[in-house]
Design an enzyme around this catalytic site. Sequence first.
Site, PDB file in Angstrom:
ATOM      1  N   TRP A 158       0.793  -1.231   0.000  1.00 40.72           N
ATOM      2  CA  TRP A 158       0.000   0.000   0.000  1.00 40.72           C
ATOM      3  C   TRP A 158       0.822   1.275   0.000  1.00 40.72           C
ATOM      4  CZ3 TRP A 158       1.819   1.836   4.572  1.00 40.72           C
ATOM      5  CH2 TRP A 158       2.077   0.926   5.604  1.00 40.72           C
ATOM      6  N   ASN A 159       2.121   1.178   0.147  1.00 39.92           N
ATOM      7  CA  ASN A 159       2.850   2.442   0.339  1.00 39.92           C
ATOM      8  C   ASN A 159       3.039   3.257  -0.944  1.00 39.92           C
ATOM      9  OD1 ASN A 159       4.536   0.274  -0.198  1.00 39.92           O
ATOM     10  ND2 ASN A 159       6.289   1.186   0.829  1.00 39.92           N
ATOM     11  N   LYS A 182      -2.496  -8.222  -7.878  1.00 39.98           N
ATOM     12  CA  LYS A 182      -3.306  -8.217  -6.648  1.00 39.98           C
ATOM     13  C   LYS A 182      -2.807  -7.043  -5.803  1.00 39.98           C
ATOM     14  CE  LYS A 182      -3.780  -9.269  -2.716  1.00 39.98           C
ATOM     15  NZ  LYS A 182      -4.107  -8.253  -1.687  1.00 39.98           N
ATOM     16  N   GLY A 235       6.501  -6.228  -0.046  1.00 31.65           N
ATOM     17  CA  GLY A 235       5.744  -6.173   1.200  1.00 31.65           C
ATOM     18  C   GLY A 235       6.631  -6.548   2.368  1.00 31.65           C
ATOM     19  N   GLU A 257      10.790  -7.889  -2.688  1.00 32.63           N
ATOM     20  CA  GLU A 257      11.411  -6.714  -2.084  1.00 32.63           C
ATOM     21  C   GLU A 257      10.712  -6.537  -0.743  1.00 32.63           C
ATOM     22  OE1 GLU A 257      11.772  -3.656  -0.508  1.00 32.63           O
ATOM     23  OE2 GLU A 257      10.665  -2.665  -2.112  1.00 32.63           O
ATOM     24  N   LEU A 258      11.478  -6.692   0.341  1.00 33.19           N
ATOM     25  CA  LEU A 258      10.864  -6.953   1.649  1.00 33.19           C
ATOM     26  C   LEU A 258      11.210  -5.979   2.772  1.00 33.19           C
ATOM     27  CD1 LEU A 258      11.476 -10.815   1.570  1.00 33.19           C
ATOM     28  CD2 LEU A 258       9.463  -9.582   0.793  1.00 33.19           C
ATOM     29  N   CYS A 291      10.004   1.317   2.393  1.00 37.09           N
ATOM     30  CA  CYS A 291      10.891   0.177   2.634  1.00 37.09           C
ATOM     31  C   CYS A 291      12.315   0.643   2.861  1.00 37.09           C
ATOM     32  CB  CYS A 291      10.826  -0.773   1.456  1.00 37.09           C
ATOM     33  SG  CYS A 291      10.998   0.059  -0.126  1.00 37.09           S
ATOM     34  N   GLU A 392      11.234  -3.704  11.704  1.00 33.30           N
ATOM     35  CA  GLU A 392      10.730  -2.655  10.821  1.00 33.30           C
ATOM     36  C   GLU A 392       9.453  -2.047  11.408  1.00 33.30           C
ATOM     37  OE1 GLU A 392       9.157  -3.669   6.808  1.00 33.30           O
ATOM     38  OE2 GLU A 392      10.477  -2.070   6.108  1.00 33.30           O
TER      39      GLU A 392
HETATM   40  P1  NAI Z   1       1.955  -7.449   3.783  1.00 33.61           P
HETATM   41  O1  NAI Z   1       3.339  -7.780   3.366  1.00 33.61           O
HETATM   42  O2  NAI Z   1       1.247  -8.441   4.618  1.00 33.61           O
HETATM   43  O3  NAI Z   1       1.048  -7.159   2.488  1.00 33.61           O
HETATM   44  C1  NAI Z   1       1.542  -6.874   1.213  1.00 33.61           C
HETATM   45  C2  NAI Z   1       0.670  -7.535   0.167  1.00 33.61           C
HETATM   46  O4  NAI Z   1       0.678  -8.945   0.360  1.00 33.61           O
HETATM   47  C3  NAI Z   1      -0.788  -7.118   0.190  1.00 33.61           C
HETATM   48  O5  NAI Z   1      -1.273  -7.030  -1.134  1.00 33.61           O
HETATM   49  C4  NAI Z   1      -1.458  -8.275   0.916  1.00 33.61           C
HETATM   50  O6  NAI Z   1      -2.814  -8.427   0.606  1.00 33.61           O
HETATM   51  C5  NAI Z   1      -0.658  -9.451   0.411  1.00 33.61           C
HETATM   52  N1  NAI Z   1      -0.657 -10.631   1.284  1.00 33.61           N
HETATM   53  C6  NAI Z   1      -0.744 -10.665   2.641  1.00 33.61           C
HETATM   54  N2  NAI Z   1      -0.684 -11.928   3.083  1.00 33.61           N
HETATM   55  C7  NAI Z   1      -0.564 -12.719   1.998  1.00 33.61           C
HETATM   56  C8  NAI Z   1      -0.468 -14.136   1.808  1.00 33.61           C
HETATM   57  N3  NAI Z   1      -0.451 -14.980   2.841  1.00 33.61           N
HETATM   58  N4  NAI Z   1      -0.342 -14.611   0.544  1.00 33.61           N
HETATM   59  C9  NAI Z   1      -0.320 -13.769  -0.508  1.00 33.61           C
HETATM   60  N5  NAI Z   1      -0.438 -12.436  -0.385  1.00 33.61           N
HETATM   61  C10 NAI Z   1      -0.551 -11.911   0.855  1.00 33.61           C
HETATM   62  O7  NAI Z   1       2.020  -6.041   4.468  1.00 33.61           O
HETATM   63  P2  NAI Z   1       0.945  -5.275   5.368  1.00 33.61           P
HETATM   64  O8  NAI Z   1       0.187  -6.204   6.266  1.00 33.61           O
HETATM   65  O9  NAI Z   1       0.164  -4.416   4.479  1.00 33.61           O
HETATM   66  O10 NAI Z   1       1.936  -4.413   6.266  1.00 33.61           O
HETATM   67  C11 NAI Z   1       2.609  -5.034   7.343  1.00 33.61           C
HETATM   68  C12 NAI Z   1       4.033  -4.563   7.415  1.00 33.61           C
HETATM   69  O11 NAI Z   1       4.730  -4.849   6.221  1.00 33.61           O
HETATM   70  C13 NAI Z   1       4.202  -3.073   7.579  1.00 33.61           C
HETATM   71  O12 NAI Z   1       4.055  -2.716   8.905  1.00 33.61           O
HETATM   72  C14 NAI Z   1       5.601  -2.871   7.067  1.00 33.61           C
HETATM   73  O13 NAI Z   1       6.520  -3.121   8.098  1.00 33.61           O
HETATM   74  C15 NAI Z   1       5.753  -3.917   5.994  1.00 33.61           C
HETATM   75  N6  NAI Z   1       5.578  -3.379   4.637  1.00 33.61           N
HETATM   76  C16 NAI Z   1       6.663  -3.286   3.832  1.00 33.61           C
HETATM   77  C17 NAI Z   1       6.554  -2.761   2.576  1.00 33.61           C
HETATM   78  C18 NAI Z   1       7.723  -2.613   1.687  1.00 33.61           C
HETATM   79  O14 NAI Z   1       7.704  -1.761   0.812  1.00 33.61           O
HETATM   80  N7  NAI Z   1       8.740  -3.424   1.814  1.00 33.61           N
HETATM   81  C19 NAI Z   1       5.275  -2.277   2.060  1.00 33.61           C
HETATM   82  C20 NAI Z   1       4.165  -2.471   2.958  1.00 33.61           C
HETATM   83  C21 NAI Z   1       4.345  -3.000   4.195  1.00 33.61           C
END
Ligand code: NAI
Length: 499
Positions: A158-159, A182, A235, A257-258, A291, A392
């Site tokens: 979402w960022n 997605k 994510g 990219e995590l 990130c 993070e």
């Molecule tokens: P997330 O990593 O859980 O979500 C990112 C994407 O993955 C979303 O589209 C979500 O619907 C999808 N997703 C979630 N669980 C999944 C699964 N089991 N299988 C397949 N797809 C799945 O991130 P979230 O919950 O939005 O944020 C949590 C933390 O992640 C944040 O607090 C932050 O620390 C980190 N984050 C890091 C980002 C980056 O740019 N590296 C971006 C967003 C969040």
Amino acid sequence: MDTTAGTLVKYKMVIDGEWVDSASSQHFESFDPFTGKPWALIPRGNAEDVDRAARAARKAFTSGEWPKMTASRRGALLRKLGDLITEKSKALAEIEVRDNGKLYAEMSAQTAYMAQWYYYYGGLADKIEGQVIPIDKPDTFNYTRFEPLGVVGAIIPWNSPLLLTAWKLAPALAAGNVMVLKPSEYTSASLLEFMKLIEEAGFPPGVVNVVTGFGPEAGTPLVEHPLVAKIAFTGSDLTGQKIYEAAAKGLKKVSMELGGKSPNIVFDDAEIDNAVKGAISGIFAATGQTCIAGSRLLVQESIHDQFVEKLVAFAKTAKMGNPMSMETQVGPVTNQPQYKKILSYIDIAKAEGVTTALGGAKATRPECGDGWFVEPTIFTGVKNSMRIAQEEVFGPVLSVIPFKDEEEAIAIGNDVVFGLAAGVWTQNMRRAFLMAEKLQAGTVWVNTYRAVSYLSPFGGYKRSGLGRESGQEMIKEYLQTKSVWISTAREVPNPFIMR
Ligand code: NAI
Ligand code: MG
């Protein structure tokens, strides 16, 4: 495409070139982080929708216009898309701001710049060249072809929804793949608006599909779908790990990219005013929801107190409020769980015994209204072993950690599980090169921070990711290599031995 239900904008998703509701006909709300209220309804996709999208994509990959299209024509479509983005960048930015609360000042620049990925990979589409190999066998012609993988699933956070989509979509399409996207359940609207441009650019139906929904309901089935050849993900590291595990069952390719816990390192020979701005941009820009946040500020002992004083004085002036206003410098947090997570990390840090030099609470300034705002927060007296320094946070929370010398800066800088980026502030050239070599990070910035380009590879060491995005080389992440052997011999020799 979208209709208004009450005061909420009701969206449809895109499968096989059609604007459709989800199989369940259910929707979920998307919130405006500045008001804290829902503004849109998004289709709640599930495994059935993913299956339809994956089949449509596979069909578009194997039949119809797309597989017959020349690479030059694919490139032209991508460049047309770039032009449409350029035309509509302001409208796209407004949707991004409404849905994720990031500053219009930043998002409008980002959506305009995003076109470059489509131009660049559009240009690269017809320059994917195999090789003729001077093979060590007589009467044999050997050459390589780079071929697309097929259906690529992209899971987006979402960022920076549209920019992070571009990083995946542009190279994947340039390479001749098809996609199922997605978006995050918190920010799906901008991608659905963007799909109007995909349509207008003239991509054949099924080449780009969007299934909206929650991670476990729509994300997991996408990763598990047998027709999906690769997953490109941005994510959190924990979700990345789950996706990697699920992808492993199908032996699928992944790129990820995590996120990180990037060190931003200030030496005593740095230009202090620039380093202060560098520290600010590392953690308070985008409300720290990036990130590459420079969430650990490593400051050389000899200038620590003086530096913190200047930093706090600067951070104090940051204007909070409506992200649409060009005056605002720190906007709201994108979603409520993230808002709670940031506040809980502030409590964790305090319990760990840090000193609060600035902020350290939710923002109650009148200009913040009912939005999800956190005060720009600076903690000093942080030890690198503390959770606040290791995990993070993804918010405007800075941990200041002192260090003695280069060796200690490198040791502390690398002492985390992540390795996405690092910043170094110094005027000493020897030191700049040394730090660039020793820091375990996919990106090192010297005397700058938070710079990215379509031209330069981006990605992480360690738990920060797998593979790279942007730049020429990375298109290979969306290709597979075929080696072709053609014999010109008149006779097949002894068939019982390997040739
Ligand atoms: P997330 O990593 O859980 O979500 C990112 C994407 O993955 C979303 O589209 C979500 O619907 C999808 N997703 C979630 N669980 C999944 C699964 N089991 N299988 C397949 N797809 C799945 O991130 P979230 O919950 O939005 O944020 C949590 C933390 O992640 C944040 O607090 C932050 O620390 C980190 N984050 C890091 C980002 C980056 O740019 N590296 C971006 C967003 C969040
Ligand atoms: Mg939202």
